[in-house]
Write a protein that holds these residues in place. Structure first.
Motif, mmCIF file in Angstrom:
data_model
loop_
_atom_site.group_PDB
_atom_site.id
_atom_site.type_symbol
_atom_site.label_atom_id
_atom_site.label_comp_id
_atom_site.label_asym_id
_atom_site.label_seq_id
_atom_site.Cartn_x
_atom_site.Cartn_y
_atom_site.Cartn_z
ATOM 1 N N TRP A 23 -33.730 10.288 -34.549
ATOM 2 C CA TRP A 23 -33.680 11.485 -33.693
ATOM 3 C C TRP A 23 -35.070 11.871 -33.209
ATOM 4 C CZ3 TRP A 23 -29.388 13.283 -31.694
ATOM 5 C CH2 TRP A 23 -28.174 13.127 -32.362
ATOM 6 N N HIS A 24 -35.182 12.085 -31.924
ATOM 7 C CA HIS A 24 -36.479 12.468 -31.358
ATOM 8 C C HIS A 24 -36.288 13.052 -29.966
ATOM 9 C CE1 HIS A 24 -35.714 8.609 -29.442
ATOM 10 N NE2 HIS A 24 -36.588 8.932 -28.512
ATOM 11 N N LEU A 25 -37.339 13.673 -29.467
ATOM 12 C CA LEU A 25 -37.402 13.937 -28.033
ATOM 13 C C LEU A 25 -38.641 13.224 -27.528
ATOM 14 C CD1 LEU A 25 -39.512 16.566 -27.114
ATOM 15 C CD2 LEU A 25 -37.938 17.648 -28.662
ATOM 16 N N ASP A 26 -38.652 12.921 -26.246
ATOM 17 C CA ASP A 26 -39.753 12.141 -25.683
ATOM 18 C C ASP A 26 -40.910 13.058 -25.312
ATOM 19 O OD1 ASP A 26 -38.171 9.848 -25.870
ATOM 20 O OD2 ASP A 26 -37.344 10.123 -23.863
ATOM 21 N N GLY A 27 -42.127 12.588 -25.566
ATOM 22 C CA GLY A 27 -43.292 13.306 -25.053
ATOM 23 C C GLY A 27 -43.855 14.371 -25.962
ATOM 24 N N MET A 82 -32.223 16.374 -28.440
ATOM 25 C CA MET A 82 -32.830 15.199 -29.084
ATOM 26 C C MET A 82 -31.862 14.049 -28.869
ATOM 27 S SD MET A 82 -34.658 16.208 -32.684
ATOM 28 C CE MET A 82 -33.242 16.957 -33.507
ATOM 29 N N HIS A 83 -32.377 12.829 -29.032
ATOM 30 C CA HIS A 83 -31.518 11.663 -28.871
ATOM 31 C C HIS A 83 -31.960 10.565 -29.830
ATOM 32 C CE1 HIS A 83 -34.945 11.149 -26.119
ATOM 33 N NE2 HIS A 83 -34.831 9.860 -26.322
ATOM 34 N N ARG A 84 -31.063 9.602 -30.014
ATOM 35 C CA ARG A 84 -31.384 8.397 -30.798
ATOM 36 C C ARG A 84 -30.383 7.312 -30.388
ATOM 37 N NH1 ARG A 84 -28.695 9.250 -36.879
ATOM 38 N NH2 ARG A 84 -26.584 9.613 -36.075
HETATM 39 FE FE LIG Z 1 -36.486 8.443 -26.393
#
Ligand SMILES: [Fe+2]
Length: 283
Positions: A107-111, A257-259
């Motif tokens: 799980w994360h968000l970009d940037g 968030m995405h993964r």
């Molecule tokens: Fe990403």
């Protein structure tokens, strides 16, 4: 004489608190006539799926331009002044830094390493893995909104130190010293745990780059970050996209968030991504 235009544009929610599917056609998307609606739905719903829309690379680039400022990958594209799609794959003959993308399985968000993260990512499925490779999304606005009031008070002014190396340790817990040093060269970035957006809405800023809560002991910090991730990624705030060839998905990187879910790295799975430049700094 005006020409009658009949364009299909049906919006269907795919989960209660995140995600809508828009059934439309290429011409409508490329005309930009629905760009404002798409921006509004993206901010409100976090994720938009365009089922089997089958845009080509050039069409995806053109569509991205209708929504905002096209964001180039670091150092690439800008050189020759041409926009390009970016290949997301585990095949290092297509993407030489495929290893680096392994952090995306968490799980994360970009940037999180920049002050102003990208607004959105747009991803099209060009080749699929036979098993796995779904993309999970969760709505970090909804996760904040539904936190109990006393917990909101406890965390709303906390700051979290983010570092890219932390996310790399997820897939490579025993790097060489040289690898660790290379990751650490990217530095760290201290961000608010709760992002107060210009719109007045608030969202949680978490993810695999979250190293520690500023001024908190290691164990307490880890407990809080894991507790909040567990909260934010609950089924009621989440949507899992099972890809079909030609699907395009756009997500609001500032409120989700995405993964990626695991898949065979030799399967040839290939996604093409474009991005929209950030419009708002973490605050
Ligand atoms: Fe990403």
């Amino acid at each position: 004489m005006a020409t009658a235009v009949s364009s299909r544009f049906e919006v269907v929610d795919v989960a209660p608190k995140i995600g809508s599917a828009i059934h439309t056609d290429k011409a409508t998307l490329l005309s930009g006539e629905r760009a404002k609606d798409i921006r509004e739905i993206m901010e409100r719903r976090g994720v938009i799926v365009f089922p089997e829309i089958n845009l080509t690379d050039d069409e995806q680039i053109a569509f991205t331009h209708t929504l905002g400022t096209f964001a180039h990958e670091d150092g690439e594209g800008a050189k020759d002044g041409k926009d390009s799609v970016y290949p997301i794959t585990m095949d290092s003959s297509i993407n030489p830094i495929a290893d680096y993308l392994k952090g995306a399985f968490f799980w994360h968000l970009d940037g999180t390493m920049s002050e102003k993260p990208i607004l959105a990512s747009i991803m099209s499925a060009r080749a699929l893995a036979p098993v796995g490779g779904e993309t999970d999304f969760c709505n970090t606005y909804a996760a904040w909104d539904e936190l109990p009031a006393d917990e909101k008070t406890q965390i709303e002014n906390l700051k979290v130190i983010h570092a890219m190396w932390r996310s790399q340790l997820y897939w490579k817990p025993e790097p060489t010293f040289a690898e660790l040093e290379a990751w650490m060269a990217r530095g760290s970035n201290t961000l608010p745990l709760v992002w107060k957006h210009r719109s007045g809405r608030q969202s949680l800023v978490l993810g695999a780059t979250a190293l520690e809560v500023e001024g908190m002991g290691t164990a307490e910090s880890e407990k809080l970050l894991v507790k909040l991730r567990t909260w934010a990624t609950q089924p009621q705030f989440s949507y899992r996209h099972t890809w079909k060839l030609g699907d395009m998905v756009i997500w609001d990187n500032t409120g989700t968030m995405h993964r990626a879910l695991p898949y065979d790295h030799k399967s040839g799975r290939l996604m093409m991504r474009t991005k929209l430049e950030g419009e708002e700094a973490f605050a």
